[in-house]
Design a protein around this motif. Sequence first.
Motif, PDB file in Angstrom:
ATOM      1  N   GLN A  65      -2.885  35.479  -7.149  1.00  0.00           N
ATOM      2  CA  GLN A  65      -1.283  34.682  -7.447  1.00  0.00           C
ATOM      3  C   GLN A  65      -0.353  33.876  -7.076  1.00  0.00           C
ATOM      4  O   GLN A  65       0.567  33.179  -7.533  1.00  0.00           O
TER       5      GLN A  65
ATOM      6  N   ASP B 255      -5.081  40.446  -6.757  1.00  0.00           N
ATOM      7  CA  ASP B 255      -5.675  38.703  -6.539  1.00  0.00           C
ATOM      8  C   ASP B 255      -4.481  38.237  -5.289  1.00  0.00           C
ATOM      9  O   ASP B 255      -3.627  37.653  -5.896  1.00  0.00           O
TER      10      ASP B 255
ATOM     11  N   ILE C  11      -4.344  38.690 -15.292  1.00  0.00           N
ATOM     12  CA  ILE C  11      -4.310  39.177 -13.780  1.00  0.00           C
ATOM     13  C   ILE C  11      -3.477  40.637 -14.118  1.00  0.00           C
ATOM     14  O   ILE C  11      -3.386  41.571 -13.820  1.00  0.00           O
TER      15      ILE C  11
ATOM     16  N   VAL D 179     -10.490  39.832  -9.416  1.00  0.00           N
ATOM     17  CA  VAL D 179     -10.308  39.662 -10.123  1.00  0.00           C
ATOM     18  C   VAL D 179     -10.831  37.738 -10.173  1.00  0.00           C
ATOM     19  O   VAL D 179     -12.247  37.965 -10.845  1.00  0.00           O
TER      20      VAL D 179
END
Lengths: 140, 140, 140, 140, 140, 140
Positions: C27, C24, F30, C136
């Motif tokens: 981050q 994703d 995550i 996500v």
Amino acid sequence: MLSRLFANATEAHAHCDLYCGVYDPAQAKIEALSCLKTIQKYHDSDDEHFKTRAIMVKEQRAEEVKHHLMVLWADFFTPDHFAQFPNLHQMFWDAIHGAGDVKKSLDAAPAEKLLEQIDAIADVFWQTEKAKGMGVYPPS
Amino acid sequence: MLSRLFANATEAHAHCDLYCGVYDPAQAKIEALSCLKTIQKYHDSDDEHFKTRAIMVKEQRAEEVKHHLMVLWADFFTPDHFAQFPNLHQMFWDAIHGAGDVKKSLDAAPAEKLLEQIDAIADVFWQTEKAKGMGVYPPS
Amino acid sequence: MLSRLFANATEAHAHCDLYCGVYDPAQAKIEALSCLKTIQKYHDSDDEHFKTRAIMVKEQRAEEVKHHLMVLWADFFTPDHFAQFPNLHQMFWDAIHGAGDVKKSLDAAPAEKLLEQIDAIADVFWQTEKAKGMGVYPPS
Amino acid sequence: MLSRLFANATEAHAHCDLYCGVYDPAQAKIEALSCLKTIQKYHDSDDEHFKTRAIMVKEQRAEEVKHHLMVLWADFFTPDHFAQFPNLHQMFWDAIHGAGDVKKSLDAAPAEKLLEQIDAIADVFWQTEKAKGMGVYPPS
Amino acid sequence: MLSRLFANATEAHAHCDLYCGVYDPAQAKIEALSCLKTIQKYHDSDDEHFKTRAIMVKEQRAEEVKHHLMVLWADFFTPDHFAQFPNLHQMFWDAIHGAGDVKKSLDAAPAEKLLEQIDAIADVFWQTEKAKGMGVYPPS
Amino acid sequence: MLSRLFANATEAHAHCDLYCGVYDPAQAKIEALSCLKTIQKYHDSDDEHFKTRAIMVKEQRAEEVKHHLMVLWADFFTPDHFAQFPNLHQMFWDAIHGAGDVKKSLDAAPAEKLLEQIDAIADVFWQTEKAKGMGVYPPS
Ligand code: NI
Ligand code: NI
Ligand code: NI
Ligand code: NI
Ligand code: NI
Ligand code: NI
């Protein structure tokens, strides 16, 4: 090219404590050169932000020097080498302690001295048979 | 010796994002050689403890390769270099992705390929003017 | 909830080089936002201790951005994606190099630009089929 | 309590290369004990997942031992100490190299030997005047 | 000596999440003492380079404190302990948050308070049966 | 877009202990999802090399979960929040301890439970006023 590099690789203890069989003082030297250049650029600058960053970078690079030297000392060199080069323990202590001095100073002198200490260790390194099979950047 | 090394150092962006002015593909290459040797020793061993450790070491060394290559790609090479060597982005993607393949495999082939990819990047590196002032281990 | 998240997860290469199948741009973005806020707070403060710490934190957060972007570039995106988005290599080089610029500056502009670059990469990410199974935090 | 701890703190070089003035062989010892216990538990288990994790943990803990010992060797002990204890370089080399042996083995013997080596270094440490001001966990 | 240390070691969850069975508040305390001494030396110095390094070192040492405390909190102490010492969650939150306050300040007070908080946690630690088998540096 | 994100940012303590003012449970989530997927892929594979790597990756990702949760617990949430949500200490202990359970197991259950625990923490997070100014990925 690989076959040349590893043709005469003998049994060896490696920088990763596996016995991977790859070592080179180049790793310590590149980080020590970074320290010296960082100090020079610190003095050439009058930007406080840059100067603070230079101190941080020097701290990290000097720590890397210490680590790479410890690996050479404890993993590459064997009791036979220390018998052959009785000053070798002291050379490593001086250099690893000297990397601490580079952290503690903004003078170029400790960083220049550290480079000389690493070069002296590299000279011993390349005199060993073991380095011929495991080193990557021999002196030309 | 230092004066020789830095005599023609020009303004430069450095591996520490400071502009320390010290770079060398040697850092990536030493770690990639460690991966290859580790794989060879994995296959030469029938000790489960050693083999598990070899997988761990390979993972760490390959990650180091990725880091050192990213630094060369993003910090050393400039837009002018990418204009001059239009395949350079792809060369770096192949090599960094290839370091991931070394993690994923126990075959020697991906590690040998990674070494060739790093050597090709080093060839480009040493063709640049910038490397003449900032590199440490030029080809002999 | 998990079944929804992974319902259409296809075979994928993952951020840990295992193929874990979770990626994703969030981050990288969270760390880049931290850089920007840190810069803003640096200028709002007249406490030298705080300002020195802000420079240190910015350095670390920007390095995290670089790492998370490298993972997306080298591990998530495939040759097919680079064929479909021919500018994608350049977008990543700009952003990773731009994270270096955030380290080098106390201006908000490079950090704001970095956030735009990450958002543009996220746009490409969420256009891919692969992201639908592995991302996500899709855009709402 | 702090006043007691620091009452006789003299000028000192510290584990962080700042001269913070806090050192203790306890740091190396705790990690070495973790290595030994991990090896014992490895042998008590027949769970492959646990055994693989034990190898990983042992590798990390032994690396911590090496680091803490290097700090004592290069930062705490001074040339005067090495003159007074001529075997001290060798004691450190043996212990740091011995931590590598702990990585390489699943036998308890190298880990037990490492603990003895650290205890011997601790004996020297606590004989120095410097340790009286800088150590934290003196022998009772 | 080892037999004494481990004679009454019971089943335990360990600082490495393996269940290695070795824990000690000494790890957090040594780092917290380093913070306090660093702050004292910061104020004793008028060297800007030293002072910048002191801020960096303090940041790193305080982060180590946080990590070691988290391990004790989440891995060593069990639901039974939290039932027996109902304030224990709050004691850990105060100490871990307090380590953040040490990062944020150059006053000695937060570092002295952190040491008191760690000592209070150590008191609870050594009251448990579990610590008798797993601790390394019991109070004399 | 930035102006929207930061429009109502109030004074805040941040994930970097600076007060950078950026937090999000997304970071922990995550990594926890990566743990779960890694476990699933472990069981889908019969390749010993892959399975060993999966255990390593799981260990690292679960450690990241612990770190990100500790930051939320100790830095984002304030005494007022703990008064408002009296179970919050326990929720964090359960989740951080639960991340240790994910390291210790190859079952999907602990990883699924960890995700639920993180989601529950995220629910509390997004109920706070503070999160409205500092969170990045609010629930849609
Ligand atoms: Ni090696
Ligand atoms: Ni550099
Ligand atoms: Ni992954
Ligand atoms: Ni220190
Ligand atoms: Ni442990
Ligand atoms: Ni932050």
